[in-house]
Enzyme design. Sequence first.
Site, PDB file in Angstrom:
ATOM      1  N   PRO A 194       7.902   5.659   9.742  1.00  0.00           N
ATOM      2  CA  PRO A 194       8.760   4.493   9.490  1.00  0.00           C
ATOM      3  C   PRO A 194       8.206   3.227  10.153  1.00  0.00           C
ATOM      4  O   PRO A 194       8.603   2.127   9.812  1.00  0.00           O
ATOM      5  CB  PRO A 194      10.109   4.894  10.096  1.00  0.00           C
ATOM      6  CG  PRO A 194       9.845   6.079  10.963  1.00  0.00           C
ATOM      7  CD  PRO A 194       8.578   6.716  10.491  1.00  0.00           C
ATOM      8  N   GLU A 207       9.555  13.030  16.975  1.00  0.00           N
ATOM      9  CA  GLU A 207       9.402  11.584  17.209  1.00  0.00           C
ATOM     10  C   GLU A 207       8.033  11.070  16.777  1.00  0.00           C
ATOM     11  O   GLU A 207       7.701   9.914  17.016  1.00  0.00           O
ATOM     12  CB  GLU A 207       9.625  11.263  18.695  1.00  0.00           C
ATOM     13  CG  GLU A 207      11.021  11.572  19.207  1.00  0.00           C
ATOM     14  CD  GLU A 207      12.092  10.745  18.506  1.00  0.00           C
ATOM     15  OE1 GLU A 207      11.950   9.521  18.428  1.00  0.00           O
ATOM     16  OE2 GLU A 207      13.071  11.353  18.031  1.00  0.00           O
ATOM     17  N   ARG A 225      -0.530   9.168 -10.627  1.00  0.00           N
ATOM     18  CA  ARG A 225      -0.342   8.641 -11.985  1.00  0.00           C
ATOM     19  C   ARG A 225      -1.299   7.500 -12.298  1.00  0.00           C
ATOM     20  O   ARG A 225      -1.442   7.107 -13.452  1.00  0.00           O
ATOM     21  CB  ARG A 225       1.121   8.240 -12.230  1.00  0.00           C
ATOM     22  CG  ARG A 225       1.609   7.093 -11.411  1.00  0.00           C
ATOM     23  CD  ARG A 225       3.111   6.892 -11.574  1.00  0.00           C
ATOM     24  NE  ARG A 225       3.475   6.286 -12.847  1.00  0.00           N
ATOM     25  CZ  ARG A 225       3.362   5.001 -13.142  1.00  0.00           C
ATOM     26  NH1 ARG A 225       2.852   4.166 -12.256  1.00  0.00           N
ATOM     27  NH2 ARG A 225       3.749   4.536 -14.317  1.00  0.00           N
ATOM     28  N   ASP A 230       4.443  -1.732 -15.748  1.00  0.00           N
ATOM     29  CA  ASP A 230       5.151  -1.191 -14.584  1.00  0.00           C
ATOM     30  C   ASP A 230       5.748  -2.336 -13.782  1.00  0.00           C
ATOM     31  O   ASP A 230       5.110  -3.370 -13.614  1.00  0.00           O
ATOM     32  CB  ASP A 230       4.184  -0.483 -13.617  1.00  0.00           C
ATOM     33  CG  ASP A 230       3.757   0.893 -14.100  1.00  0.00           C
ATOM     34  OD1 ASP A 230       4.338   1.374 -15.076  1.00  0.00           O
ATOM     35  OD2 ASP A 230       2.848   1.453 -13.473  1.00  0.00           O
TER      36      ASP A 230
HETATM   37  N1  ADE Z   1       8.866   9.446   8.291  1.00  0.00           N
HETATM   38  C1  ADE Z   1      10.151   9.220   8.649  1.00  0.00           C
HETATM   39  N2  ADE Z   1      10.647   8.163   7.986  1.00  0.00           N
HETATM   40  C2  ADE Z   1       9.649   7.686   7.188  1.00  0.00           C
HETATM   41  C3  ADE Z   1       9.531   6.595   6.294  1.00  0.00           C
HETATM   42  N3  ADE Z   1      10.555   5.766   6.050  1.00  0.00           N
HETATM   43  N4  ADE Z   1       8.363   6.414   5.656  1.00  0.00           N
HETATM   44  C4  ADE Z   1       7.332   7.246   5.891  1.00  0.00           C
HETATM   45  N5  ADE Z   1       7.369   8.279   6.740  1.00  0.00           N
HETATM   46  C5  ADE Z   1       8.511   8.504   7.389  1.00  0.00           C
END
Ligand code: ADE
Length: 273
Positions: free
Chosen positions: A92, A119, A161, A176
């Site tokens: 994230p 984590e 793709r 797209d």
């Molecule tokens: N791992 C946990 N959340 C994630 C996200 N939003 N994008 C990529 N990998 C992740």
Amino acid sequence: MRLDVVTIFPEYLEPLNVSLVGKARARGRLDVHVHDLREWTYDRHNTVDDTPYGGGPGMVMKTEPWGDALDTLLADGYETGHTSPALVVPTPSGRPFTQELAVELSERPWLVFTPARYEGIDRRVVDEYATRMPVYEVSIGDYVLAGGEAAVLVVTEAVARLLPGVLGNAESHRDDSFAPGAMANLLEGPVYTKPPEWRGRDIPDVLLSGHHGRIARWRRDEALRRTTANRPDLIERCDPAAFDKKDREMLSILGWEPEPDGRFWRRVKAVEE
Ligand code: ADE
């Protein structure tokens, strides 16, 4: 393209056998290797995580299993003639995964994914492999998943793709949402197929007109309508030079006007969608 995925949940990657990605594999366009990280643990409990230095909640994935797994699969790839791997680290905290990045990744011959649980992975692992290959830390959206495996599926499908010979019709990429070109930064509008009437609902007349120019204009207006409604941030980022006179008329109907400096568009009034 070769793909390697190292994970503590190999079964999570089963969908890579189905649909478009499965077909790409069957056609020899994708060579997928899924590895169980626990194969590179040497204790009775197959430990892959430990407590974080500095304290705090959760657990951190240990360096050694990742290092041994990556060394092994990289050696295997090189031995079988593969070159130029790139590491894709779903997190994230990564850069947003976009169509542009999907195109960039689709041009690489070999991607190695390291989906983490807990984590995340001890930072030294990324730092170590970054000295040998490009590293893409990618986030698939502003939310936190329990692990990176779902992100691997997302990235793989978006990349697969785009590989030559995977989608039947190469033109299908052209319109797209987010594709480069005239529709850049606009979302695709609605689509219809037979029957022409369903539960009293007709399809827009223009689509039956056979008039390519008018159909193209209608599609673009619908793209503008949808983008202003769902992703105003995309319109704000557009270069106004990308909008022709008709676009401007439509944007005006939708309540958008150029900034005084002519560079950006903004919503000046709300309209009923
Ligand atoms: N791992 C946990 N959340 C994630 C996200 N939003 N994008 C990529 N990998 C992740």
